[in-house]
Design an enzyme around this catalytic site. Structure first.
Site, short mmCIF file in Angstrom:
data_model
loop_
_atom_site.label_atom_id
_atom_site.label_comp_id
_atom_site.label_asym_id
_atom_site.label_seq_id
_atom_site.Cartn_x
_atom_site.Cartn_y
_atom_site.Cartn_z
N GLU A 47 -4.16 0.18 -4.28
CA GLU A 47 -5.26 1.17 -4.26
C GLU A 47 -5.83 1.35 -2.85
O GLU A 47 -6.99 1.69 -2.68
CB GLU A 47 -6.40 0.78 -5.22
CG GLU A 47 -5.96 0.35 -6.60
CD GLU A 47 -5.46 1.49 -7.44
OE1 GLU A 47 -4.51 2.17 -6.99
OE2 GLU A 47 -6.00 1.72 -8.52
N SER B 52 -6.70 -3.21 2.84
CA SER B 52 -7.99 -3.52 3.48
C SER B 52 -8.18 -2.70 4.74
O SER B 52 -9.30 -2.28 5.07
CB SER B 52 -8.06 -5.02 3.80
OG SER B 52 -8.14 -5.79 2.62
#
Length: 393
Positions: free
Chosen positions: A374, A377
């Protein structure tokens, strides 16, 4: 804005927790060891209504809020990350794009079975050469005689090749925009369509009990009405879908942190060294205290973002920019906290933490992907910086 969980949310949490303890905990280690995708548990989750939490009643759903979905994902992720991601992907990446962008006919065809847990849907965005740079999509779809003809490949696609997968929505180049950039659209490809193949499942580091495949599309024909949403808006649609998914992944990560905290508190109270429990030692106790801080902070960030999403759905006020920023912050903090938490838990357990007989090892393996899926970082930091007005590329 208040984002304290209601008494109804807490009661629902207890229901999901009881389900997870009864239907998942006794089998999670075996599923992980055997790389078994538990279709039988998916059916039970459907009977409990977990796949229909955010879907309207007309399609068999509960018409509930996004916060409830996050609660369910957190509680499942607290006992098994594979089952947690199955729910997260099934709703956030499978059902929600159809619910948000689909026509009435598309919703009526696909949603009842997906909402009931009788079927699963996948979300085909990532490609071998297009991960974080999703605009570099190479899969192509050409409209020929009222059919889309699709050729290309996708990778790392969850819920895409199980025995109950019914459809995968994929992004594809459908032309060229006036500015020369590719026109990207979203097209629904039913499972079993000739030329569409879910290849051999991945041999993954973690999430062994989730269903993940590379996909190939060779001269795949689907009707023109399988276009999902507006032509040329597929990339934007999937980016919006990922914003929701980041909050759901944050909930999964909070479940991971809480699991580490629970395991460490219990273990530190019973493991004896030098004449007493290891929890008496500051070196251990302070690390466990850090887990408590991570769990509380991560939960607050996650449910603040979920509350912003719910305020959007109800028309009460949060802007898209506010939600996007909150989603990126929650996803970044919780995913990195989960990786740290599993490292701490493994250290607290010592040599036993390195043994597969303890769940600590499974959570350690499962956590890393939370910093990648998704949006990595690095992507979250880029989004947060942009939200602050910085001219980051």
């Amino acid at each position: 804005m208040s984002y304290e969980l209601s008494s109804e949310h807490e009661e629902f949490r207890r229901v999901v927790r009881d389900f997870a303890r009864a239907e998942v905990v006794p089998y999670a280690a075996r599923w992980d060891r055997e790389h078994h995708f538990p279709v039988e548990v998916v059916a039970s989750m459907g009977e409990l209504g977990l796949f229909g939490l955010t879907a309207p009643e007309e399609y068999g759903g509960a018409g509930g809020d996004f916060t409830s979905l996050c609660v369910a994902i957190e509680e499942l992720g607290r006992v098994d990350q594979s089952v947690g991601i199955t729910l997260e992907a099934a709703v956030g990446l499978g059902i929600n794009p159809i619910l948000t962008y689909g026509t009435t006919a598309q919703k009526e065809r696909w949603l009842p079975d997906l909402v009931a847990g009788r079927a699963l849907a996948g979300f085909g965005l990532t490609e071998p050469g297009a991960g974080s740079d999703a605009s570099a999509t190479r899969t192509r779809a050409e409209l020929v005689d009222e059919e889309w003809v699709i050729d290309g490949a996708k990778q790392f696609i969850t819920n895409s090749g199980s025995s109950i997968t019914s459809v995968v929505t994929v992004t594809a180049r459908t032309g060229t925009r006036p500015d020369g950039r590719p026109e990207i659209s979203a097209i629904m490809v039913p499972a079993g369509t000739p030329g569409f193949v879910a290849e051999t499942p991945y041999d993954k580091l973690g999430w062994h009990a989730s269903d993940t495949h590379p996909l190939s599309f060779v001269d795949v024909h689907v009707p023109a009405d399988h276009l999902l949403g507006e032509r040329g808006r597929g990339y934007a649609q999937f980016l919006a879908t990922l914003d929701d998914g980041r909050v759901a992944i944050a909930a999964l990560a909070v479940g991971c942190v809480q699991a580490c905290l629970d395991m460490c508190v219990e273990y530190a109270g019973v493991r004896q060294t030098f004449g007493g429990p290891i929890g008496r030692k500051q070196g251990v106790a302070f690390q466990i205290a850090d887990l408590e801080v991570m769990a509380r902070a991560g939960r607050l960030l996650t449910y603040q973002a979920a509350a912003l999403k719910d305020s959007q759905r109800s028309g009460r006020g949060a802007t898209t920019a506010e939600f996007k920023q909150a989603a990126a912050v929650a996803k970044l903090y919780t995913s990195e906290a989960a990786v740290s938490a599993t490292r701490i838990a493994t250290q607290v357990f010592g040599g036993y933490g390195f043994m597969e007989e303890y769940p600590v090892a499974r959570f350690y393996r499962d956590a890393k992907i939370l910093e990648i899926g998704e949006g990595t970082s690095e992507v979250q930091r880029m989004l947060i910086a942009r939200g602050l007005g910085l001219p980051v590329e």
